[in-house]
Design a protein around this motif. Structure first.
Motif, PDB file in Angstrom:
ATOM      1  N   SER A  17       0.834  -1.202   0.000  1.00  0.00           N
ATOM      2  CA  SER A  17       0.000   0.000   0.000  1.00  0.00           C
ATOM      3  C   SER A  17       0.870   1.254   0.000  1.00  0.00           C
ATOM      4  CB  SER A  17      -0.921   0.010   1.222  1.00  0.00           C
ATOM      5  OG  SER A  17      -1.851  -1.044   1.157  1.00  0.00           O
ATOM      6  N   LYS A  18       1.967   1.202   0.737  1.00  0.00           N
ATOM      7  CA  LYS A  18       2.909   2.327   0.766  1.00  0.00           C
ATOM      8  C   LYS A  18       3.487   2.568  -0.624  1.00  0.00           C
ATOM      9  CE  LYS A  18       7.206   3.773   3.050  1.00  0.00           C
ATOM     10  NZ  LYS A  18       8.128   3.735   1.903  1.00  0.00           N
ATOM     11  N   GLU A  19       3.887   1.508  -1.283  1.00  0.00           N
ATOM     12  CA  GLU A  19       4.444   1.621  -2.628  1.00  0.00           C
ATOM     13  C   GLU A  19       3.414   2.182  -3.600  1.00  0.00           C
ATOM     14  OE1 GLU A  19       6.412  -1.249  -6.091  1.00  0.00           O
ATOM     15  OE2 GLU A  19       5.940  -2.064  -4.109  1.00  0.00           O
ATOM     16  N   TRP A  20       2.165   1.729  -3.469  1.00  0.00           N
ATOM     17  CA  TRP A  20       1.105   2.195  -4.368  1.00  0.00           C
ATOM     18  C   TRP A  20       0.873   3.692  -4.216  1.00  0.00           C
ATOM     19  CZ3 TRP A  20      -3.467   4.760  -3.743  1.00  0.00           C
ATOM     20  CH2 TRP A  20      -4.305   4.820  -4.872  1.00  0.00           C
ATOM     21  N   ILE A  21       0.758   4.148  -2.967  1.00  0.00           N
ATOM     22  CA  ILE A  21       0.423   5.560  -2.760  1.00  0.00           C
ATOM     23  C   ILE A  21       1.598   6.458  -3.131  1.00  0.00           C
ATOM     24  CG2 ILE A  21       1.103   5.907  -0.318  1.00  0.00           C
ATOM     25  CD1 ILE A  21      -1.757   7.241  -0.049  1.00  0.00           C
ATOM     26  N   GLU A  22       2.810   5.966  -2.971  1.00  0.00           N
ATOM     27  CA  GLU A  22       3.972   6.752  -3.382  1.00  0.00           C
ATOM     28  C   GLU A  22       4.007   6.912  -4.903  1.00  0.00           C
ATOM     29  OE1 GLU A  22       7.250   4.718  -1.609  1.00  0.00           O
ATOM     30  OE2 GLU A  22       7.047   5.767   0.308  1.00  0.00           O
ATOM     31  N   LYS A  23       3.665   5.846  -5.619  1.00  0.00           N
ATOM     32  CA  LYS A  23       3.629   5.920  -7.081  1.00  0.00           C
ATOM     33  C   LYS A  23       2.553   6.884  -7.559  1.00  0.00           C
ATOM     34  CE  LYS A  23       5.588   1.435  -8.321  1.00  0.00           C
ATOM     35  NZ  LYS A  23       5.317   0.100  -8.942  1.00  0.00           N
ATOM     36  N   LEU A  24       1.478   6.997  -6.784  1.00  0.00           N
ATOM     37  CA  LEU A  24       0.406   7.928  -7.129  1.00  0.00           C
ATOM     38  C   LEU A  24       0.808   9.368  -6.816  1.00  0.00           C
ATOM     39  CD1 LEU A  24      -2.622   8.648  -7.822  1.00  0.00           C
ATOM     40  CD2 LEU A  24      -3.055   8.355  -5.360  1.00  0.00           C
ATOM     41  N   LEU A  25       1.257   9.612  -5.585  1.00  0.00           N
ATOM     42  CA  LEU A  25       1.421  10.984  -5.109  1.00  0.00           C
ATOM     43  C   LEU A  25       2.742  11.647  -5.475  1.00  0.00           C
ATOM     44  CD1 LEU A  25      -0.251  10.907  -1.571  1.00  0.00           C
ATOM     45  CD2 LEU A  25      -1.170  11.805  -3.704  1.00  0.00           C
ATOM     46  N   HIS A  26       3.833  10.902  -5.499  1.00  0.00           N
ATOM     47  CA  HIS A  26       5.125  11.543  -5.746  1.00  0.00           C
ATOM     48  C   HIS A  26       5.167  12.293  -7.081  1.00  0.00           C
ATOM     49  CE1 HIS A  26       7.486   8.915  -2.639  1.00  0.00           C
ATOM     50  NE2 HIS A  26       6.682   9.805  -2.083  1.00  0.00           N
ATOM     51  N   PRO A  27       4.704  11.695  -8.188  1.00  0.00           N
ATOM     52  CA  PRO A  27       4.703  12.458  -9.452  1.00  0.00           C
ATOM     53  C   PRO A  27       3.773  13.670  -9.411  1.00  0.00           C
ATOM     54  CG  PRO A  27       4.500  10.096  -9.874  1.00  0.00           C
ATOM     55  CD  PRO A  27       4.298  10.289  -8.408  1.00  0.00           C
ATOM     56  N   LEU A  28       2.632  13.532  -8.722  1.00  0.00           N
ATOM     57  CA  LEU A  28       1.691  14.647  -8.615  1.00  0.00           C
ATOM     58  C   LEU A  28       2.299  15.801  -7.825  1.00  0.00           C
ATOM     59  CD1 LEU A  28      -1.657  12.741  -7.862  1.00  0.00           C
ATOM     60  CD2 LEU A  28      -0.926  13.737 -10.049  1.00  0.00           C
ATOM     61  N   VAL A  29       2.970  15.456  -6.719  1.00  0.00           N
ATOM     62  CA  VAL A  29       3.609  16.486  -5.897  1.00  0.00           C
ATOM     63  C   VAL A  29       4.732  17.157  -6.679  1.00  0.00           C
ATOM     64  CG1 VAL A  29       4.958  16.926  -3.805  1.00  0.00           C
ATOM     65  CG2 VAL A  29       3.011  15.367  -3.712  1.00  0.00           C
ATOM     66  N   LYS A  30       5.496  16.360  -7.407  1.00  0.00           N
ATOM     67  CA  LYS A  30       6.614  16.920  -8.180  1.00  0.00           C
ATOM     68  C   LYS A  30       6.114  17.893  -9.242  1.00  0.00           C
ATOM     69  CE  LYS A  30      10.856  15.466 -10.487  1.00  0.00           C
ATOM     70  NZ  LYS A  30      11.681  14.307 -10.878  1.00  0.00           N
ATOM     71  N   GLU A  31       5.066  17.511  -9.945  1.00  0.00           N
ATOM     72  CA  GLU A  31       4.514  18.397 -10.971  1.00  0.00           C
ATOM     73  C   GLU A  31       3.984  19.683 -10.346  1.00  0.00           C
ATOM     74  OE1 GLU A  31       1.456  18.278 -14.786  1.00  0.00           O
ATOM     75  OE2 GLU A  31       1.579  16.570 -13.433  1.00  0.00           O
ATOM     76  N   LYS A  32       3.317  19.543  -9.199  1.00  0.00           N
ATOM     77  CA  LYS A  32       2.787  20.720  -8.505  1.00  0.00           C
ATOM     78  C   LYS A  32       3.914  21.615  -8.010  1.00  0.00           C
ATOM     79  CE  LYS A  32      -0.753  23.008  -6.858  1.00  0.00           C
ATOM     80  NZ  LYS A  32      -1.730  23.645  -7.750  1.00  0.00           N
ATOM     81  N   MET A  33       5.000  20.999  -7.532  1.00  0.00           N
ATOM     82  CA  MET A  33       6.145  21.762  -7.064  1.00  0.00           C
ATOM     83  C   MET A  33       6.751  22.574  -8.206  1.00  0.00           C
ATOM     84  SD  MET A  33       8.095  22.438  -4.377  1.00  0.00           S
ATOM     85  CE  MET A  33       8.062  21.097  -3.156  1.00  0.00           C
ATOM     86  N   ILE A  34       6.846  21.965  -9.376  1.00  0.00           N
ATOM     87  CA  ILE A  34       7.383  22.675 -10.545  1.00  0.00           C
ATOM     88  C   ILE A  34       6.476  23.833 -10.933  1.00  0.00           C
ATOM     89  CG2 ILE A  34       7.857  22.441 -13.020  1.00  0.00           C
ATOM     90  CD1 ILE A  34       8.890  19.604 -12.368  1.00  0.00           C
ATOM     91  N   GLU A  35       5.177  23.614 -10.872  1.00  0.00           N
ATOM     92  CA  GLU A  35       4.229  24.700 -11.160  1.00  0.00           C
ATOM     93  C   GLU A  35       4.415  25.862 -10.178  1.00  0.00           C
ATOM     94  OE1 GLU A  35       0.294  23.168 -11.117  1.00  0.00           O
ATOM     95  OE2 GLU A  35       0.580  21.891 -12.878  1.00  0.00           O
ATOM     96  N   GLU A  36       4.631  25.511  -8.914  1.00  0.00           N
ATOM     97  CA  GLU A  36       4.837  26.551  -7.902  1.00  0.00           C
ATOM     98  C   GLU A  36       6.139  27.299  -8.160  1.00  0.00           C
ATOM     99  OE1 GLU A  36       2.836  27.482  -5.043  1.00  0.00           O
ATOM    100  OE2 GLU A  36       1.456  26.537  -6.446  1.00  0.00           O
ATOM    101  N   CYS A  37       7.167  26.575  -8.604  1.00  0.00           N
ATOM    102  CA  CYS A  37       8.440  27.231  -8.928  1.00  0.00           C
ATOM    103  C   CYS A  37       8.256  28.291 -10.010  1.00  0.00           C
ATOM    104  CB  CYS A  37       9.472  26.205  -9.396  1.00  0.00           C
ATOM    105  SG  CYS A  37      10.116  25.139  -8.084  1.00  0.00           S
ATOM    106  N   THR A  38       7.424  27.964 -11.002  1.00  0.00           N
ATOM    107  CA  THR A  38       7.210  28.905 -12.101  1.00  0.00           C
ATOM    108  C   THR A  38       6.475  30.168 -11.634  1.00  0.00           C
ATOM    109  OG1 THR A  38       5.115  27.867 -12.801  1.00  0.00           O
ATOM    110  CG2 THR A  38       7.150  27.029 -13.783  1.00  0.00           C
ATOM    111  N   ARG A  39       5.715  30.052 -10.567  1.00  0.00           N
ATOM    112  CA  ARG A  39       5.045  31.232 -10.008  1.00  0.00           C
ATOM    113  C   ARG A  39       6.066  32.233  -9.473  1.00  0.00           C
ATOM    114  NH1 ARG A  39       1.510  29.877  -5.333  1.00  0.00           N
ATOM    115  NH2 ARG A  39       1.231  32.132  -5.365  1.00  0.00           N
ATOM    116  N   TYR A  40       7.202  31.706  -9.051  1.00  0.00           N
ATOM    117  CA  TYR A  40       8.255  32.554  -8.486  1.00  0.00           C
ATOM    118  C   TYR A  40       9.436  32.659  -9.441  1.00  0.00           C
ATOM    119  CZ  TYR A  40       5.570  31.985  -4.200  1.00  0.00           C
ATOM    120  OH  TYR A  40       4.570  31.996  -3.271  1.00  0.00           O
TER     121      TYR A  40
END
Length: 205
Positions: A94-117
């Protein structure tokens, strides 16, 4: 388009990481108070990505079912993050599953936030699982908080009201400090008093 192309190449993007209860929040608060630098927090982005009716929320409910809904917040049917942590702590798949789901989403969101600044020369990104989630490629440098395991353990026991055994297990779920050190540019020594890492931050920011 590759999401990494959105990043400004000459921007200084500091990835701040460290083990659980190593003192990242204390250091982040110091930077926020004393330096005029945007701070992006991966944990905060992760919370946003599992709010009711988001893509992450729907996928998690499909996988885990209604058992992870916070019954105390029935009106919005929010995910009980503490219960979710307990489940994935005990079930590696379950840990592996949720990491595969969330890590790419968080990374993409982090990049979007970087572009704001984009107009800021320097930003700090607080990413607890920076190495585990493979965020190295969006950082121009990596700062690692150093903290002895015994201090981490005592902070965890006090903060989360858990047993010594549970504290050690939580610490051991992450990469060891020795492994992280190999891939880090700066070490912030949080082993005894704050003077060491404050001096380092003042010199580098």
């Amino acid at each position: 388009m590759d999401i990494l192309r959105k990043l400004k190449n000459n921007q200084r993007r500091i990835g701040l990481t460290g083990g659980i209860a190593s003192g990242k929040t204390t250091i982040t608060n110091y930077i926020r108070e004393h330096k005029n630098i945007p701070i992006l927090d991966a944990d905060n982005l992760s919370r946003e990505l599992i709010k009711p009716n988001t893509y992450g929320y729907k996928k998690i409910l499909e996988y885990f079912g209604n058992q992870i809904i916070d019954n105390k917040k029935n009106t919005e049917k929010a995910i009980n993050r503490k219960l979710l942590r307990n489940i994935i702590f005990k079930h590696p798949k379950s840990k592996e599953w949720i990491e595969k789901l969330l890590h790419p989403l968080v990374k993409e969101k982090m990049i979007e936030e970087c572009t704001r600044y984009m107009n800021n020369q320097t930003i700090v990104m607080v990413i607890p699982l920076l190495f585990e989630a493979k965020f190295e490629d969006i950082c121009t440098e990596i700062w690692l908080v150093e903290c002895p395991i015994e201090i981490q353990k005592q902070r965890l026991i006090k903060r989360d009201k858990i047993s010594e055994k549970e504290a050690y297990e939580s610490i051991n779920l992450q990469l060891s400090f020795e492994e992280k050190r190999k891939f880090s540019d700066i070490i912030l020594d949080n082993s005894d008093n704050q003077n060491k890492w404050i001096k380092t931050i003042r010199e580098l920011l």
